[in-house]
Motif scaffolding. Sequence first.
Motif, PDB file in Angstrom:
ATOM      1  N   GLU A  92       3.364  19.826  -6.357  1.00 28.70           N
ATOM      2  CA  GLU A  92       3.771  19.843  -4.984  1.00 28.70           C
ATOM      3  C   GLU A  92       2.903  20.667  -4.275  1.00 28.70           C
ATOM      4  O   GLU A  92       2.644  20.552  -3.194  1.00 28.70           O
ATOM      5  N   MET A  93       2.343  21.755  -4.936  1.00 22.66           N
ATOM      6  CA  MET A  93       1.240  22.711  -4.115  1.00 22.66           C
ATOM      7  C   MET A  93       0.088  21.843  -4.027  1.00 22.66           C
ATOM      8  O   MET A  93      -0.501  21.985  -2.802  1.00 22.66           O
ATOM      9  N   HIS A  94      -0.352  20.811  -4.796  1.00 25.28           N
ATOM     10  CA  HIS A  94      -1.465  20.195  -4.713  1.00 25.28           C
ATOM     11  C   HIS A  94      -1.233  19.097  -3.473  1.00 25.28           C
ATOM     12  O   HIS A  94      -2.038  18.890  -2.737  1.00 25.28           O
ATOM     13  N   VAL A  95      -0.148  18.551  -3.425  1.00 32.38           N
ATOM     14  CA  VAL A  95       0.335  17.601  -2.534  1.00 32.38           C
ATOM     15  C   VAL A  95       0.149  18.578  -1.088  1.00 32.38           C
ATOM     16  O   VAL A  95      -0.447  17.775  -0.337  1.00 32.38           O
ATOM     17  N   ALA A  96       0.974  19.444  -0.997  1.00 27.92           N
ATOM     18  CA  ALA A  96       1.091  20.000   0.255  1.00 27.92           C
ATOM     19  C   ALA A  96      -0.353  20.439   0.852  1.00 27.92           C
ATOM     20  O   ALA A  96      -0.514  20.390   1.961  1.00 27.92           O
ATOM     21  N   ARG A  97      -1.126  20.950  -0.002  1.00 26.23           N
ATOM     22  CA  ARG A  97      -2.523  21.724   0.175  1.00 26.23           C
ATOM     23  C   ARG A  97      -3.255  20.511   0.742  1.00 26.23           C
ATOM     24  O   ARG A  97      -4.068  20.409   1.810  1.00 26.23           O
ATOM     25  N   ARG A  98      -3.302  19.127   0.210  1.00 24.13           N
ATOM     26  CA  ARG A  98      -3.954  18.101   0.742  1.00 24.13           C
ATOM     27  C   ARG A  98      -3.593  17.440   2.104  1.00 24.13           C
ATOM     28  O   ARG A  98      -4.280  17.236   2.850  1.00 24.13           O
ATOM     29  N   LEU A  99      -2.234  17.609   2.087  1.00 20.53           N
ATOM     30  CA  LEU A  99      -1.682  16.932   3.298  1.00 20.53           C
ATOM     31  C   LEU A  99      -1.920  17.881   4.536  1.00 20.53           C
ATOM     32  O   LEU A  99      -2.413  17.631   5.562  1.00 20.53           O
ATOM     33  N   ALA A 100      -2.073  19.327   4.411  1.00 19.80           N
ATOM     34  CA  ALA A 100      -2.229  20.109   5.319  1.00 19.80           C
ATOM     35  C   ALA A 100      -3.778  19.856   5.677  1.00 19.80           C
ATOM     36  O   ALA A 100      -3.933  19.993   7.071  1.00 19.80           O
ATOM     37  N   LEU A 101      -4.463  19.763   4.845  1.00 19.67           N
ATOM     38  CA  LEU A 101      -5.967  19.614   5.393  1.00 19.67           C
ATOM     39  C   LEU A 101      -6.204  18.151   6.159  1.00 19.67           C
ATOM     40  O   LEU A 101      -6.926  18.112   7.252  1.00 19.67           O
ATOM     41  N   VAL A 102      -5.510  17.122   5.785  1.00 17.88           N
ATOM     42  CA  VAL A 102      -5.387  16.076   6.702  1.00 17.88           C
ATOM     43  C   VAL A 102      -4.947  16.204   7.928  1.00 17.88           C
ATOM     44  O   VAL A 102      -5.405  15.774   9.041  1.00 17.88           O
ATOM     45  N   ARG A 103      -3.772  16.844   8.142  1.00 17.22           N
ATOM     46  CA  ARG A 103      -2.961  17.148   9.209  1.00 17.22           C
ATOM     47  C   ARG A 103      -3.794  18.233  10.132  1.00 17.22           C
ATOM     48  O   ARG A 103      -3.522  18.271  11.369  1.00 17.22           O
ATOM     49  N   TYR A 121       1.136  -1.098  -0.019  1.00 14.58           N
ATOM     50  CA  TYR A 121       0.064  -0.035  -0.102  1.00 14.58           C
ATOM     51  C   TYR A 121       0.831   1.299  -0.015  1.00 14.58           C
ATOM     52  O   TYR A 121       1.862   1.379   0.906  1.00 14.58           O
ATOM     53  N   PRO A 122       0.454   2.283  -0.822  1.00 16.25           N
ATOM     54  CA  PRO A 122       1.203   3.446  -0.800  1.00 16.25           C
ATOM     55  C   PRO A 122       0.921   4.461   0.397  1.00 16.25           C
ATOM     56  O   PRO A 122      -0.063   4.249   1.271  1.00 16.25           O
ATOM     57  N   SER A 123       1.909   5.565   0.772  1.00 23.70           N
ATOM     58  CA  SER A 123       1.326   6.326   1.588  1.00 23.70           C
ATOM     59  C   SER A 123       0.589   7.295   1.085  1.00 23.70           C
ATOM     60  O   SER A 123       0.140   7.557  -0.174  1.00 23.70           O
ATOM     61  N   MET A 124       0.005   8.117   1.889  1.00 25.10           N
ATOM     62  CA  MET A 124      -1.004   9.059   1.605  1.00 25.10           C
ATOM     63  C   MET A 124      -0.124  10.136   0.648  1.00 25.10           C
ATOM     64  O   MET A 124      -0.849  10.609  -0.373  1.00 25.10           O
ATOM     65  N   GLU A 125       0.992  10.678   1.022  1.00 21.24           N
ATOM     66  CA  GLU A 125       1.621  11.538   0.175  1.00 21.24           C
ATOM     67  C   GLU A 125       1.835  10.988  -0.999  1.00 21.24           C
ATOM     68  O   GLU A 125       1.845  11.768  -2.155  1.00 21.24           O
ATOM     69  N   THR A 126       2.201   9.811  -1.129  1.00 19.81           N
ATOM     70  CA  THR A 126       2.416   8.940  -2.549  1.00 19.81           C
ATOM     71  C   THR A 126       1.173   9.002  -3.287  1.00 19.81           C
ATOM     72  O   THR A 126       1.405   9.439  -4.395  1.00 19.81           O
ATOM     73  N   LEU A 127       0.199   8.798  -2.794  1.00 21.46           N
ATOM     74  CA  LEU A 127      -0.957   8.754  -3.402  1.00 21.46           C
ATOM     75  C   LEU A 127      -1.465  10.255  -3.872  1.00 21.46           C
ATOM     76  O   LEU A 127      -1.761  10.218  -5.143  1.00 21.46           O
ATOM     77  N   PHE A 128      -1.227  11.145  -2.995  1.00 20.79           N
ATOM     78  CA  PHE A 128      -1.584  12.473  -3.559  1.00 20.79           C
ATOM     79  C   PHE A 128      -0.632  12.912  -4.761  1.00 20.79           C
ATOM     80  O   PHE A 128      -1.396  13.520  -5.804  1.00 20.79           O
ATOM     81  N   ARG A 129       0.493  12.455  -4.650  1.00 18.21           N
ATOM     82  CA  ARG A 129       1.252  12.977  -5.752  1.00 18.21           C
ATOM     83  C   ARG A 129       1.072  12.032  -7.160  1.00 18.21           C
ATOM     84  O   ARG A 129       1.064  12.807  -8.118  1.00 18.21           O
ATOM     85  N   PHE A 130       0.680  10.798  -6.971  1.00 15.88           N
ATOM     86  CA  PHE A 130       0.255  10.019  -8.127  1.00 15.88           C
ATOM     87  C   PHE A 130      -0.827  10.877  -8.781  1.00 15.88           C
ATOM     88  O   PHE A 130      -0.884  11.165  -9.847  1.00 15.88           O
TER      89      PHE A 130
END
Length: 340
Positions: free
Chosen positions: A110-121, A88-97
């Motif tokens: 990277e902006m898309h990835v960072a924005r979604r990780l910030a929402l989860v965190r 299974y991939p990490s959430m960050e890997t999935l967002f980047r994919f």
Amino acid sequence: MPKVSRILANAFEVAEPSGAGLPGLAEAIGRMGQLIEHSRERIRLLEAVIDNFPGGVSLFDQDLNMVVCNQRQRALLDYPDELFANGYPSMETLFRFNAERGEYGPGDIEMHVARRLALVRQREAHVYERTRPNGTIVEVRGMPIEGGGFVTTYFDVTEQRRNQATIAHMAHHDALTDLPNRMLFSDRLHGALALARRGALMAVHYLDLDNFKPVNDNFGHKAGDRLLIDVAGRLRAAVRDNDTVARLGGDEFAIIQTGITGQTDVSALARRIIERFQSPFAVADSPVVVGVSIGIALAPGDALGSDELLQKADTALYRSKSGGRGQFSFFGEPHPPLGG
């Protein structure tokens, strides 16, 4: 395992969309830890529940690594097998994919990835919709779980949104001609008048077909309906994109003309419409000339209220029809027939 059962129960309860039809599912999962004695059986039954969940569901641990992803999610989001080649991939890997294949639209990956990780965190339950590149509309719901991690669910709401859009369209458009109906016309007129109160010039053209009744009498109402559809087509072709053509009922139509600089622009549209109606319509394979009379009221000069403006345009229309038809008149001053 009872703790995992409670986590999934809460997640499904939050994730359940309106009308999804999942009564008792959250409660059943929540009680599973009490009903099942052996951990292997608990795991097997939990996996069965997840695999039969009516949407996509995935579970991430406290380090935001994926530990569960059912087949419905893989199919709905078109996850390739290679994405799971090493587990299974990490959430960050999935967002980047997803970002790299355009799932989140244009913009820096990277902006898309960072924005979604910030929402989860932020560790707050959230829900939003996104439209996939293939046109599928996905409802995404996320919920933080006790001790860290996240549960995310995905539902295909494409058909539901399309049905809602169809219903909304039907409520605001004429069933025969698909032109805006009186309700939508009124809404747009209020918007145009708001601009007129700030100094913009706009006009209302009130139109009535000449000699329409004989078409119904001689050829029948079906032929009359087909004629009205053709009339709508000619009116659409005569106006600009920022103008509104509406059918108010029967053979009465109206146009909201905006973005004009003076009466010359208004006269030019009225003349253009009358000229288009000089060509015969095909009614039951017979050429029939059906003219049009137009009454015009201007804002802010004639009125700034919708009812008053329409009434004055109707008054001008009556003058046009009384003067011989096939012509247009402004409120307050008669206008010569076309070519006069």
